[in-house]
Write a protein that holds these residues in place. Structure first.
Motif, PDB file in Angstrom:
ATOM      1  N   ASN A  79       0.876  -1.326  -0.078  1.00 53.86           N
ATOM      2  CA  ASN A  79       0.167  -0.181  -0.101  1.00 53.86           C
ATOM      3  C   ASN A  79       0.714   1.412   0.048  1.00 53.86           C
ATOM      4  O   ASN A  79       0.208   2.274  -0.236  1.00 53.86           O
ATOM      5  CB  ASN A  79      -1.107   0.096   1.288  1.00 53.86           C
ATOM      6  N   ARG A  80       2.248   1.052   0.535  1.00 55.12           N
ATOM      7  CA  ARG A  80       3.146   2.406   0.576  1.00 55.12           C
ATOM      8  C   ARG A  80       3.682   2.761  -0.704  1.00 55.12           C
ATOM      9  O   ARG A  80       4.448   2.312  -1.101  1.00 55.12           O
ATOM     10  CB  ARG A  80       4.162   1.843   1.599  1.00 55.12           C
ATOM     11  N   ASN A  81       2.735   3.641  -1.437  1.00 54.09           N
ATOM     12  CA  ASN A  81       3.227   3.949  -2.784  1.00 54.09           C
ATOM     13  C   ASN A  81       2.717   5.559  -3.082  1.00 54.09           C
ATOM     14  O   ASN A  81       2.181   6.133  -2.007  1.00 54.09           O
ATOM     15  CB  ASN A  81       2.413   3.095  -3.912  1.00 54.09           C
ATOM     16  N   LYS A  82       3.005   5.995  -4.163  1.00 54.51           N
ATOM     17  CA  LYS A  82       2.790   7.585  -4.440  1.00 54.51           C
ATOM     18  C   LYS A  82       1.229   7.995  -4.366  1.00 54.51           C
ATOM     19  O   LYS A  82       0.822   8.831  -3.562  1.00 54.51           O
ATOM     20  CB  LYS A  82       3.468   8.138  -5.653  1.00 54.51           C
ATOM     21  N   PHE A  83       0.395   6.781  -4.714  1.00 55.20           N
ATOM     22  CA  PHE A  83      -1.120   7.103  -4.710  1.00 55.20           C
ATOM     23  C   PHE A  83      -1.476   7.285  -3.273  1.00 55.20           C
ATOM     24  O   PHE A  83      -2.340   8.130  -2.845  1.00 55.20           O
ATOM     25  CB  PHE A  83      -1.745   6.117  -5.387  1.00 55.20           C
ATOM     26  N   THR A  84      -1.100   6.276  -2.413  1.00 59.33           N
ATOM     27  CA  THR A  84      -1.561   6.298  -1.007  1.00 59.33           C
ATOM     28  C   THR A  84      -0.969   7.564  -0.481  1.00 59.33           C
ATOM     29  O   THR A  84      -1.857   8.177   0.441  1.00 59.33           O
ATOM     30  CB  THR A  84      -0.910   4.874  -0.244  1.00 59.33           C
ATOM     31  N   ILE A  85       0.136   7.867  -0.395  1.00 55.69           N
ATOM     32  CA  ILE A  85       0.793   9.012   0.329  1.00 55.69           C
ATOM     33  C   ILE A  85       0.080  10.360  -0.180  1.00 55.69           C
ATOM     34  O   ILE A  85      -0.497  10.904   0.670  1.00 55.69           O
ATOM     35  CB  ILE A  85       2.348   9.186   0.053  1.00 55.69           C
ATOM     36  N   THR A  86      -0.100  10.430  -1.478  1.00 55.95           N
ATOM     37  CA  THR A  86      -0.925  11.558  -1.864  1.00 55.95           C
ATOM     38  C   THR A  86      -2.551  11.618  -1.378  1.00 55.95           C
ATOM     39  O   THR A  86      -2.748  12.870  -0.861  1.00 55.95           O
ATOM     40  CB  THR A  86      -0.975  11.695  -3.509  1.00 55.95           C
ATOM     41  N   GLU A  87      -3.151  10.477  -1.484  1.00 56.66           N
ATOM     42  CA  GLU A  87      -4.426  10.477  -0.907  1.00 56.66           C
ATOM     43  C   GLU A  87      -4.606  10.719   0.678  1.00 56.66           C
ATOM     44  O   GLU A  87      -5.428  11.674   1.053  1.00 56.66           O
ATOM     45  CB  GLU A  87      -4.958   9.070  -1.168  1.00 56.66           C
ATOM     46  N   ILE A  88      -3.613  10.264   1.366  1.00 58.70           N
ATOM     47  CA  ILE A  88      -3.612  10.423   2.914  1.00 58.70           C
ATOM     48  C   ILE A  88      -3.049  12.054   3.341  1.00 58.70           C
ATOM     49  O   ILE A  88      -3.668  12.665   4.183  1.00 58.70           O
ATOM     50  CB  ILE A  88      -2.650   9.391   3.425  1.00 58.70           C
ATOM     51  N   THR A  89      -2.084  12.444   2.304  1.00 60.03           N
ATOM     52  CA  THR A  89      -1.774  13.739   2.503  1.00 60.03           C
ATOM     53  C   THR A  89      -3.176  14.772   2.333  1.00 60.03           C
ATOM     54  O   THR A  89      -3.176  15.746   3.014  1.00 60.03           O
ATOM     55  CB  THR A  89      -0.583  14.037   1.685  1.00 60.03           C
ATOM     56  N   LYS A  90      -3.586  14.543   1.205  1.00 60.03           N
ATOM     57  CA  LYS A  90      -4.844  15.246   0.835  1.00 60.03           C
ATOM     58  C   LYS A  90      -5.955  15.360   2.072  1.00 60.03           C
ATOM     59  O   LYS A  90      -6.422  16.516   2.440  1.00 60.03           O
ATOM     60  CB  LYS A  90      -5.335  14.671  -0.403  1.00 60.03           C
ATOM     61  N   GLY A  91      -6.255  14.078   2.474  1.00 56.22           N
ATOM     62  CA  GLY A  91      -7.320  13.833   3.530  1.00 56.22           C
ATOM     63  C   GLY A  91      -6.654  14.742   4.962  1.00 56.22           C
ATOM     64  O   GLY A  91      -7.599  15.459   5.533  1.00 56.22           O
ATOM     65  N   CYS A  92      -5.528  14.496   5.291  1.00 55.54           N
ATOM     66  CA  CYS A  92      -4.900  15.256   6.364  1.00 55.54           C
ATOM     67  C   CYS A  92      -5.096  16.835   6.216  1.00 55.54           C
ATOM     68  O   CYS A  92      -5.481  17.566   7.306  1.00 55.54           O
ATOM     69  CB  CYS A  92      -3.464  14.716   6.605  1.00 55.54           C
ATOM     70  N   THR A  93      -4.605  17.326   4.831  1.00 56.22           N
ATOM     71  CA  THR A  93      -4.502  18.811   4.848  1.00 56.22           C
ATOM     72  C   THR A  93      -5.950  19.150   4.910  1.00 56.22           C
ATOM     73  O   THR A  93      -6.194  20.365   5.372  1.00 56.22           O
ATOM     74  CB  THR A  93      -4.084  19.007   3.267  1.00 56.22           C
ATOM     75  N   GLU A  94      -7.050  18.541   4.360  1.00 51.24           N
ATOM     76  CA  GLU A  94      -8.394  18.971   4.409  1.00 51.24           C
ATOM     77  C   GLU A  94      -8.924  19.194   5.824  1.00 51.24           C
ATOM     78  O   GLU A  94      -9.663  19.938   6.101  1.00 51.24           O
ATOM     79  CB  GLU A  94      -9.054  18.401   3.462  1.00 51.24           C
ATOM     80  N   LEU A  95      -8.745  17.969   6.312  1.00 46.95           N
ATOM     81  CA  LEU A  95      -9.266  17.802   7.725  1.00 46.95           C
ATOM     82  C   LEU A  95      -8.457  18.866   8.877  1.00 46.95           C
ATOM     83  O   LEU A  95      -9.097  19.606   9.456  1.00 46.95           O
ATOM     84  CB  LEU A  95      -8.989  16.660   8.276  1.00 46.95           C
ATOM     85  N   PHE A  96      -7.032  19.107   8.742  1.00 47.64           N
ATOM     86  CA  PHE A  96      -6.658  20.090   9.702  1.00 47.64           C
ATOM     87  C   PHE A  96      -6.824  21.613   9.221  1.00 47.64           C
ATOM     88  O   PHE A  96      -6.923  22.260  10.012  1.00 47.64           O
ATOM     89  CB  PHE A  96      -5.047  19.730   9.597  1.00 47.64           C
ATOM     90  N   SER A  97      -7.204  21.812   8.016  1.00 47.71           N
ATOM     91  CA  SER A  97      -7.495  23.221   7.550  1.00 47.71           C
ATOM     92  C   SER A  97      -8.995  23.613   7.729  1.00 47.71           C
ATOM     93  O   SER A  97      -9.276  24.797   8.039  1.00 47.71           O
ATOM     94  CB  SER A  97      -7.352  23.101   5.935  1.00 47.71           C
ATOM     95  N   ASN A  98      -9.951  22.707   7.751  1.00 46.35           N
ATOM     96  CA  ASN A  98     -11.271  22.782   7.665  1.00 46.35           C
ATOM     97  C   ASN A  98     -11.736  21.614   8.946  1.00 46.35           C
ATOM     98  O   ASN A  98     -12.963  21.235   8.350  1.00 46.35           O
ATOM     99  CB  ASN A  98     -11.936  22.829   6.294  1.00 46.35           C
ATOM    100  N   ASP A  99     -11.402  21.772  10.196  1.00 44.72           N
ATOM    101  CA  ASP A  99     -12.082  21.082  11.182  1.00 44.72           C
ATOM    102  C   ASP A  99     -13.373  21.758  11.630  1.00 44.72           C
ATOM    103  O   ASP A  99     -12.930  22.679  12.400  1.00 44.72           O
ATOM    104  CB  ASP A  99     -11.171  20.487  12.032  1.00 44.72           C
ATOM    105  N   ASN A 100     -14.329  21.394  11.573  1.00 47.59           N
ATOM    106  CA  ASN A 100     -15.741  21.921  12.347  1.00 47.59           C
ATOM    107  C   ASN A 100     -16.357  21.327  13.247  1.00 47.59           C
ATOM    108  O   ASN A 100     -17.445  21.598  13.880  1.00 47.59           O
ATOM    109  CB  ASN A 100     -16.665  22.255  11.261  1.00 47.59           C
ATOM    110  N   THR A 101     -15.615  20.328  13.903  1.00 44.86           N
ATOM    111  CA  THR A 101     -15.960  19.581  15.111  1.00 44.86           C
ATOM    112  C   THR A 101     -15.514  20.098  16.456  1.00 44.86           C
ATOM    113  O   THR A 101     -15.371  19.174  17.238  1.00 44.86           O
ATOM    114  CB  THR A 101     -15.520  18.077  14.784  1.00 44.86           C
ATOM    115  N   GLY A 102     -14.912  21.168  16.669  1.00 50.83           N
ATOM    116  CA  GLY A 102     -14.418  21.449  17.966  1.00 50.83           C
ATOM    117  C   GLY A 102     -12.900  20.747  17.998  1.00 50.83           C
ATOM    118  O   GLY A 102     -12.592  20.648  18.782  1.00 50.83           O
ATOM    119  N   TYR A 103     -12.351  20.496  16.993  1.00 48.60           N
ATOM    120  CA  TYR A 103     -11.030  19.838  16.720  1.00 48.60           C
ATOM    121  C   TYR A 103     -11.112  18.549  17.455  1.00 48.60           C
ATOM    122  O   TYR A 103      -9.798  17.801  17.692  1.00 48.60           O
ATOM    123  CB  TYR A 103      -9.897  20.613  17.654  1.00 48.60           C
TER     124      TYR A 103
END
Length: 319
Positions: free
Chosen positions: A128-152
């Protein structure tokens, strides 16, 4: 996935499975409630419920069971070997994309911690440790950390998962994912108890000095309490009453908005404590630990952004 269909027509079987996974993922994103579905079996036995409430609770239960089965399916696919066929890796990529969507869009309901753990643990598998996986996880972390509306709450879940993964896998985490910590907009946290006690003692000393070194009765009593780490001595009845009130407050907090300041501050503190622990472990590492040294520069950037939040501990630690 059907083994027979995979052996006879692998391309069609893989494509069909991918469509099913992504379709089910979108359905759950649309229908999952924005609250935690709790176990109500005991409540049902204690009190009589109307037919409408029972039907609603039964629907929630069935929805939650189906959602759990779907997450189990994703986990099963991700843990399997690629069967010496590159086509099967596309199905794994589909599961990783689905997890990324659930990670960001299903933060208010059950199993978000499990989703965080499963998403990050994908990196432990070499398949699973490939460019696609790293890109997708990075994208998810970026979006969640930037726009967290759950009180963190969601950010705290993801942060803990990343930090636990790093500790358990010799800090073998891609730099791109590690750098997403700096996207967190945390301006304030709960002060450390030692820091609070120190600051309060300094204030009492200042007041005493201004009063001609005559300490007031209230300050004298407060210093006595601070000697026991801020805890006053209570009778057995008072301690019991305090414990009951604490349980009541926690129950009431669950019914209130998660954006309540106390909850947000608690999550901020939890995030910073975990992140700082990782930063200092990396900065203290020797040159032989190449996995940790790759994250050295990113750790310095993170400290540069967050060090003012834990300045008291930061100045007391020797690197």
């Amino acid at each position: 996935m059907d083994e027979k269909a995979f052996n006879n027509e692998p391309e069609i079987a893989i494509l069909s499975s991918k469509l099913k996974i992504l379709t089910v993922c979108e359905i759950y994103i649309s229908i999952l409630p924005s609250y935690i579905i709790s176990d109500r079996s005991e409540m049902d036995e204690v009190q009589k419920l109307s037919k409408d409430v029972k039907a609603r609770w039964e629907n929630d239960k069935q929805l939650l069971n189906g959602y759990q089965d779907f997450l189990t399916l994703l986990e099963t696919v991700l843990l399997e070997d690629s069967r010496t066929s590159r086509k099967f890796t596309h199905l794994k990529q589909c599961c990783i994309r689905a997890l990324g969507q659930l990670l960001v869009k299903c933060t208010d309901t059950n199993y978000h911690k499990n989703i965080c753990n499963l998403t990050i643990s994908c990196l432990a598998n070499k398949d699973n440790r490939n460019k696609f996986t790293i890109t997708e996880i990075t994208k998810g972390c970026t979006e969640l950390f930037s726009n967290d509306n759950t009180g963190y709450v969601a950010s705290a879940n993801l942060t803990v998962s990343i930090c636990e993964f790093m500790r358990g896998h010799n800090f073998n985490l891609p730099v791109d994912i590690f750098e997403t910590f700096t996207l967190l907009e945390i301006k304030e946290i709960n002060k450390n108890k030692k820091q609070q006690i120190y600051e309060e003692k300094q204030q009492i000393k200042l007041r005493t000095k201004q009063a001609g070194y005559k300490i007031s009765k209230a300050d004298k009593q407060r210093l006595k309490q601070l000697k026991y780490n801020g805890k006053a001595h209570f009778s057995k009845a008072d301690r019991k009453k305090h414990k009951e009130q604490q349980i009541l407050d926690e129950t009431m907090d669950e019914t209130l908005s998660t954006n309540k300041k106390e909850i947000v501050m608690a999550n901020h503190t939890k995030i910073i404590e975990n992140v700082f622990s990782i930063y200092f472990q990396i900065l203290k590492s020797n040159k032989n630990k190449t996995g940790m040294r790759k994250l050295y520069e990113a750790s310095l950037k993170g400290l540069g952004k967050f060090c003012h939040l834990r300045l008291f501990e930061f100045l007391s630690i020797k690197i």
